[in-house]
Structure formats: structure tokens, C-alpha cells
Design a protein around this motif. Structure first.
Motif, short mmCIF file in Angstrom:
data_model
loop_
_atom_site.label_atom_id
_atom_site.label_comp_id
_atom_site.label_asym_id
_atom_site.label_seq_id
_atom_site.Cartn_x
_atom_site.Cartn_y
_atom_site.Cartn_z
N THR A 183 -7.61 -49.89 0.56
CA THR A 183 -6.49 -50.81 0.78
C THR A 183 -5.33 -50.07 1.44
N LYS A 184 -4.31 -50.84 1.84
CA LYS A 184 -3.14 -50.21 2.46
C LYS A 184 -2.39 -49.33 1.47
N GLU A 185 -2.42 -49.69 0.18
CA GLU A 185 -1.78 -48.85 -0.84
C GLU A 185 -2.44 -47.47 -0.88
N ASP A 186 -3.76 -47.44 -0.71
CA ASP A 186 -4.45 -46.15 -0.65
C ASP A 186 -3.99 -45.33 0.55
N TYR A 188 -1.18 -45.16 2.08
CA TYR A 188 0.15 -44.55 1.94
C TYR A 188 0.10 -43.21 1.20
N LYS A 189 -0.97 -42.97 0.45
CA LYS A 189 -1.07 -41.76 -0.37
C LYS A 189 -1.91 -40.65 0.27
N LEU A 210 0.52 -53.03 7.36
CA LEU A 210 0.95 -51.67 7.07
C LEU A 210 2.37 -51.40 7.57
N ASP A 211 3.08 -50.59 6.83
CA ASP A 211 4.34 -50.03 7.30
C ASP A 211 4.04 -48.62 7.77
N LYS A 214 5.57 -45.27 6.51
CA LYS A 214 5.22 -44.73 5.20
C LYS A 214 3.95 -43.89 5.22
#
Length: 298
Positions: A183-186, A188-189, A210-211, A214
Motif C-alpha cells: 500500500t501507499k503507507e508501506d 512512505y516507510k 501518493l504524496d 513523503k
């Protein structure tokens, strides 16, 4: 002006003697003399100086000898090419492709096509979309495999029956290697390697919302070879298509698709308003028939 007369003239110019030339041409001396005189009248210029029963080319005659030789050579070449088109297809096709699922698909088509037309050869080029488009525009490539979308106003194209799924390429030792989706949250990390082309990054970002500010971007790359080499020696993740993973056949790597899913089609494109060679016309016809056949089987 008949080509026969040009041939007569060239033999006379070579022998500098009407009698010898007539013997070689198997015609009478008066007939050959009359033909040369008629040629000079038609051109309205003196081609030979006639002294002591010998002929010497004038400056105009030397120039006409060069031009006549060229004209006959071009006519022979045209005749040979026309007969080759009827009897046997020949030629060279320059084809460019990115590393994708289109690459093995086109390789199979080339192999099958050359089984029918073994005298057609292919020049193959690798590159990203920007490089391939530039090579197509400059005439370096006749055909290129591109990811959709393409500029419909600028290129003709055939839609290939292959799709490209977007996701992350990583080593099997990576923490996310056992995941079914990313996912997009993944993203970012993770330390990322991204495609060099901003249009690709923007398209994927739009789908995943997505941003990009970040993202932890460690490198960008135009061709996947460098990205994969860097990946093998680091804990990075490569944002790419499944076709790259399929082409490398590396058991130490794995590919995880995005959620939501993002896929793209491949097309075979060529320039509009350009004259196609016989080999290229036949190959495009062949590819189109193969695409239609595969579509029917679905």
C-alpha cells in the motif's frame, strides 16, 4: 531514350571503336553508327571526337558515360528489388523495446516471422520510453514497444495482448517479501528506487494517491539493469512493472503488486506519414494477425 541505346553507347565508349563495339553487340556497323549519331542529335551535343577511325569521348561524353552507367545500375537495382518482393521478402527492421512483458512476446513473434521470412533481419534496441520515442522520431527505430498511453496524433500503433502490473521489486530477504500486496503507507516507510521518467511516477502516484514529497527516494533509473544491481547489494525497493521481474529470472528476487492494483497496456508504435518498407508492412500485418488470433482464443 531506350536503355538499349544507353548500352550501345557504353560499349562504344569502352572500345573507342565502332567496328569492335558492333561485333560485341552482334549488330552491324552502320546500324550502330546511326544509333550513336541519333543519340547525339537527341541530346543536341557531341559525345565523341572522331579522328583517324578512332572515337574519343568529349567532356560531355565522359559526363554522359558516368550518368548512363548510374541510370542502368539504378534500373537493374529497381528490377532486382521488385522481383525480390514477389519471390522473397528481404530487409531489416529496427525494433526498440523497454524491458517488459512485451519483450518476450515480441521475441516469440520475431522468431515465428523469421521462420516464414528468413531473409528479414532485425536490429534490436533497449531503452526507456523517452529514449525509444526519440529514436523513433529520429528514424533510428522503425518500431518501438511503449507503455500506454501513446500520442495518438503522432504515432500509429497496435495494442499488444500483454499487460504490465505495477508494484515493488525486492529481494526475498526483504521484510515485505511475504506480503501479497503493498500500500501507499508501506511506500512512505521504504528506501526506494524510482523510474527516471516523471510521467511514470506521476501516473502511479495518481492511482495510489501518493504524496511524492513523503517518499524516501535513494535513486532514479532509466533502465532496470542498474536498479536490480543496486537492489542485490542493498535493502532498497524498486518501483517497477512485473515485466522487469519476469525478464530477469532471478530466484533471489520477488515482486509484490500495489493495492489498489495498477496495470498498463503495451503497444507497438510507428511514425505516421512515413513510407513503410515491404518487410515492415509484412511484419505489421503478421503482428496484427497474431493479435487477432490470440484475441479470438480468449
Amino acid at each position: 531514350m531506350e536503355t538499349r541505346i544507353l548500352k550501345y553507347f557504353l560499349v562504344v565508349a569502352k572500345t573507342n571503336n565502332i567496328t569492335k563495339a558492333a561485333e560485341q553487340l552482334h549488330i552491324t556497323q552502320p546500324t550502330l553508327s546511326r544509333q550513336i549519331i541519333d543519340l547525339e542529335k537527341e541530346l543536341n551535343i557531341k559525345l565523341f571526337n572522331r579522328e583517324n577511325h578512332r572515337l574519343q569521348l568529349t567532356k560531355a561524353g565522359i559526363l554522359f558515360q558516368q550518368r548512363a552507367t548510374t541510370m542502368l545500375q539504378l534500373l537493374q537495382q529497381a528490377n532486382d528489388e521488385l522481383h525480390q518482393q514477389v519471390a522473397e521478402l528481404t530487409g531489416t527492421i529496427s525494433l526498440g523495446s523497454a524491458v517488459s512483458n512485451a519483450s518476450p512476446y515480441m521475441a516469440k513473434l520475431i522468431t515465428k516471422f523469421q521462420q516464414q521470412y528468413p531473409n528479414v533481419t532485425f536490429n534490436l534496441f533497449d531503452g526507456d520510453g523517452d529514449i525509444l520515442r526519440r529514436q523513433l522520431d529520429e528514424g533510428i527505430n522503425d518500431l518501438v514497444c511503449l507503455l500506454e498511453p501513446v500520442e495518438a496524433a503522432k504515432y500509429n500503433f497496435l495494442e499488444l495482448p500483454v499487460r504490465e502490473e505495477w508494484g515493488l521489486l525486492m529481494t526475498k530477504k526483504a521484510p515485505l517479501a511475504n506480503r501479497k500486496q503493498v500500500t501507499k503507507e508501506d511506500l512512505y516507510k521504504l528506501p526506494l528506487i524510482l523510474p527516471r521518467r516523471s510521467i511514470i511516477r506521476d501516473e502511479v502516484s495518481d492511482i495510489l494517491k501518493l504524496d511524492q514529497t513523503k517518499l524516501d527516494v535513494r535513486a532514479t533509473t532509466s533502465l532496470p539493469g542498474n536498479a536490480v544491481a543496486l537492489l542485490r547489494n542493498s535493502n532498497y525497493y524498486v518501483l517497477t512493472i512485473r515485466g522487469v521481474y519476469n525478464n530477469f529470472h532471478d530466484p533471489s528476487l520477488t515482486f509484490i503488486p500495489f493495492n489498489p492494483n495498477k496495470s498498463t497496456g503495451d503497444v507497438l508504435a510507428w511514425r505516421k506519414n512515413t513510407v513503410l518498407s515491404s518487410a515492415m508492412e509484412k511484419f505489421l500485418q503478421f503482428v496484427n494477425e497474431e493479435i487477432q488470433e490470440k484475441t479470438k482464443l480468449r
